[in-house]
Scaffold this motif. Structure first.
Motif, PDB file in Angstrom:
ATOM      1  N   LYS A  70       0.825  -1.219   0.000  1.00 25.66           N
ATOM      2  CA  LYS A  70       0.000   0.000   0.000  1.00 25.66           C
ATOM      3  C   LYS A  70       0.852   1.259   0.000  1.00 25.66           C
ATOM      4  N   ASP A  71       2.048   1.181   0.590  1.00 21.54           N
ATOM      5  CA  ASP A  71       2.933   2.348   0.586  1.00 21.54           C
ATOM      6  C   ASP A  71       3.140   2.846  -0.839  1.00 21.54           C
ATOM      7  N   PHE A  72       3.268   1.926  -1.782  1.00 21.88           N
ATOM      8  CA  PHE A  72       3.556   2.281  -3.173  1.00 21.88           C
ATOM      9  C   PHE A  72       2.303   2.710  -3.930  1.00 21.88           C
ATOM     10  N   GLU A  73       1.134   2.401  -3.390  1.00 18.90           N
ATOM     11  CA  GLU A  73      -0.111   2.877  -3.986  1.00 18.90           C
ATOM     12  C   GLU A  73      -0.332   4.351  -3.672  1.00 18.90           C
ATOM     13  N   PHE A  74       0.148   4.790  -2.505  1.00 13.20           N
ATOM     14  CA  PHE A  74      -0.122   6.144  -2.041  1.00 13.20           C
ATOM     15  C   PHE A  74       1.077   7.076  -2.099  1.00 13.20           C
ATOM     16  N   PHE A  75       2.258   6.529  -2.351  1.00 17.06           N
ATOM     17  CA  PHE A  75       3.479   7.342  -2.376  1.00 17.06           C
ATOM     18  C   PHE A  75       4.338   6.993  -3.585  1.00 17.06           C
ATOM     19  N   ASP A  76       5.000   8.011  -4.127  1.00 13.39           N
ATOM     20  CA  ASP A  76       6.017   7.843  -5.167  1.00 13.39           C
ATOM     21  C   ASP A  76       7.383   7.998  -4.514  1.00 13.39           C
ATOM     22  N   ASN A  77       8.412   7.572  -5.240  1.00 10.68           N
ATOM     23  CA  ASN A  77       9.798   7.745  -4.797  1.00 10.68           C
ATOM     24  C   ASN A  77      10.030   7.214  -3.384  1.00 10.68           C
ATOM     25  N   VAL A  78       9.460   6.047  -3.097  1.00 13.13           N
ATOM     26  CA  VAL A  78       9.614   5.446  -1.779  1.00 13.13           C
ATOM     27  C   VAL A  78      11.048   4.968  -1.615  1.00 13.13           C
ATOM     28  N   GLN A  79      11.657   5.385  -0.507  1.00 15.18           N
ATOM     29  CA  GLN A  79      13.019   4.963  -0.195  1.00 15.18           C
ATOM     30  C   GLN A  79      13.130   4.670   1.294  1.00 15.18           C
ATOM     31  N   GLN A  80      14.035   3.777   1.601  1.00 18.89           N
ATOM     32  CA  GLN A  80      14.364   3.471   2.986  1.00 18.89           C
ATOM     33  C   GLN A  80      15.880   3.644   3.096  1.00 18.89           C
ATOM     34  N   VAL A  81      16.293   4.808   3.574  1.00 19.57           N
ATOM     35  CA  VAL A  81      17.709   5.186   3.570  1.00 19.57           C
ATOM     36  C   VAL A  81      18.334   4.837   4.919  1.00 19.57           C
ATOM     37  N   PRO A  82      19.420   4.039   4.907  1.00 17.65           N
ATOM     38  CA  PRO A  82      20.067   3.702   6.179  1.00 17.65           C
ATOM     39  C   PRO A  82      20.690   4.930   6.828  1.00 17.65           C
ATOM     40  N   GLN A  83      20.619   4.963   8.139  1.00 16.45           N
ATOM     41  CA  GLN A  83      21.259   6.012   8.936  1.00 16.45           C
ATOM     42  C   GLN A  83      22.316   5.314   9.786  1.00 16.45           C
ATOM     43  N   GLY A  84      23.543   5.629   9.538  1.00 14.89           N
ATOM     44  CA  GLY A  84      24.615   4.918  10.231  1.00 14.89           C
ATOM     45  C   GLY A  84      24.742   3.520   9.656  1.00 14.89           C
ATOM     46  N   TYR A  85      24.914   2.556  10.529  1.00 16.45           N
ATOM     47  CA  TYR A  85      25.092   1.179  10.076  1.00 16.45           C
ATOM     48  C   TYR A  85      24.367   0.243  11.041  1.00 16.45           C
ATOM     49  N   PRO A  86      23.921  -0.898  10.535  1.00 13.33           N
ATOM     50  CA  PRO A  86      23.253  -1.869  11.410  1.00 13.33           C
ATOM     51  C   PRO A  86      24.261  -2.583  12.309  1.00 13.33           C
ATOM     52  N   ASP A  87      23.776  -3.058  13.440  1.00 10.73           N
ATOM     53  CA  ASP A  87      24.566  -3.890  14.343  1.00 10.73           C
ATOM     54  C   ASP A  87      23.884  -5.233  14.493  1.00 10.73           C
ATOM     55  N   TYR A  88      24.681  -6.287  14.496  1.00 11.03           N
ATOM     56  CA  TYR A  88      24.185  -7.623  14.824  1.00 11.03           C
ATOM     57  C   TYR A  88      24.490  -7.855  16.293  1.00 11.03           C
ATOM     58  N   LEU A  89      23.461  -8.172  17.065  1.00  9.66           N
ATOM     59  CA  LEU A  89      23.589  -8.398  18.503  1.00  9.66           C
ATOM     60  C   LEU A  89      23.317  -9.871  18.778  1.00  9.66           C
ATOM     61  N   HIS A  90      24.271 -10.542  19.376  1.00 11.35           N
ATOM     62  CA  HIS A  90      24.078 -11.948  19.753  1.00 11.35           C
ATOM     63  C   HIS A  90      24.115 -12.031  21.271  1.00 11.35           C
ATOM     64  N   TYR A  91      22.945 -12.227  21.843  1.00  7.39           N
ATOM     65  CA  TYR A  91      22.822 -12.299  23.295  1.00  7.39           C
ATOM     66  C   TYR A  91      23.057 -13.725  23.771  1.00  7.39           C
ATOM     67  N   LYS A  92      23.881 -13.873  24.801  1.00  4.76           N
ATOM     68  CA  LYS A  92      24.105 -15.200  25.395  1.00  4.76           C
ATOM     69  C   LYS A  92      22.820 -15.728  26.005  1.00  4.76           C
ATOM     70  N   LYS A  93      22.183 -14.890  26.813  1.00  2.00           N
ATOM     71  CA  LYS A  93      20.965 -15.320  27.485  1.00  2.00           C
ATOM     72  C   LYS A  93      19.869 -15.548  26.435  1.00  2.00           C
ATOM     73  N   GLY A  94      19.422 -16.764  26.346  1.00  2.00           N
ATOM     74  CA  GLY A  94      18.384 -17.108  25.385  1.00  2.00           C
ATOM     75  C   GLY A  94      18.878 -17.302  23.964  1.00  2.00           C
ATOM     76  N   ASP A  95      20.183 -17.133  23.727  1.00  2.09           N
ATOM     77  CA  ASP A  95      20.762 -17.267  22.389  1.00  2.09           C
ATOM     78  C   ASP A  95      19.977 -16.450  21.356  1.00  2.09           C
ATOM     79  N   VAL A  96      19.599 -15.210  21.721  1.00  2.00           N
ATOM     80  CA  VAL A  96      18.821 -14.343  20.849  1.00  2.00           C
ATOM     81  C   VAL A  96      19.757 -13.660  19.858  1.00  2.00           C
ATOM     82  N   GLN A  97      19.340 -13.639  18.583  1.00  2.00           N
ATOM     83  CA  GLN A  97      20.121 -13.037  17.505  1.00  2.00           C
ATOM     84  C   GLN A  97      19.278 -11.942  16.853  1.00  2.00           C
TER      85      GLN A  97
END
Length: 150
Positions: A70-97
Motif C-alpha cells: 500500500k505504501d507504493f499505492e499512495f506514495f512515489d519515490n519510496v526509499q528506505q535510507v540507512p542512517q549509520g550502520y546496522p549492528d548484529y547483537l548476539h545475546y548469550k541469554k536465550g541465544d537471541v540473535q
C-alpha cells in the motif's frame, strides 16, 4: 564521606559490525524499495511476525507485506535510507540473535505532493535457519497512515 558500590560486570553477548544477518537486512531494504516481494518473502520464516509503532499486536508477515504494498499505492519515490550502520547483537541469554538498524523512510504523497520522512529503528530477530522470525519497528508513522486511510 565516601560510598563504595560493589557490582560485578558480566557480558551478555557480542555486538558485530559485520555479519551475514546484516546482509539479510540490507537485502530486505532493497527488496522493499524495488517491490521484489518474492525475494523479500524468502528472507522471512513462514511463521514470522511483524509489528510497528501504533499496532496492538504482531501480525503474520504475509499481512505485513500487503500493508507494505500500500505504501507504493499512495506514495512515489519510496526509499528506505540507512542512517549509520546496522549492528548484529548476539545475546548469550536465550541465544537471541537480532539486527538493529536505523533508517529514514521517505515517500512523496500522490495526493498532496508532500514529501514524508519518518526516522525509524528496526529490530529483526533471526531463527536458527537464518531467517527473520520477528520484526518490530519504532517510528511515527501517523503521516503514512493518514495518507493510506488506515
Amino acid at each position: 564521606m565516601g560510598f563504595t558500590a560493589f557490582c560485578q560486570e558480566e557480558e551478555n553477548g557480542t555486538i558485530y559490525i559485520k555479519h551475514p544477518y546484516i546482509d539479510v537486512i540490507n537485502q530486505a531494504g532493497k527488496g522493499y524499495e524495488t517491490q521484489d516481494w518474492a525475494a523479500l518473502q524468502n528472507l522471512y520464516s513462514d511463521t514470522a511476525k511483524w509489528w510497528a509503532s501504533g499496532m496492538q499486536d504482531f501480525i503474520p508477515i504475509s499481512d505485513a507485506m500487503q500493508n507494505w504494498k500500500k505504501d507504493f499505492e499512495f506514495f512515489d519515490n519510496v526509499q528506505q535510507v540507512p542512517q549509520g550502520y546496522p549492528d548484529y547483537l548476539h545475546y548469550k541469554k536465550g541465544d537471541v540473535q537480532v539486527v538493529q538498524s536505523w533508517w529514514t523512510w521517505t515517500g512523496k504523497s500522490k495526493k498532496t505532493g508532500e514529501v514524508v520522512k519518518v526516522p525509524m529503528v528496526i529490530f529483526d530477530e533471526f531463527n536458527a535457519d537464518g531467517k527473520i522470525s520477528r520484526e518490530y519497528i519504532y517510528g511515527d508513522f501517523s503521516k503514512l497512515t493518514e495518507e493510506e486511510g488506515m
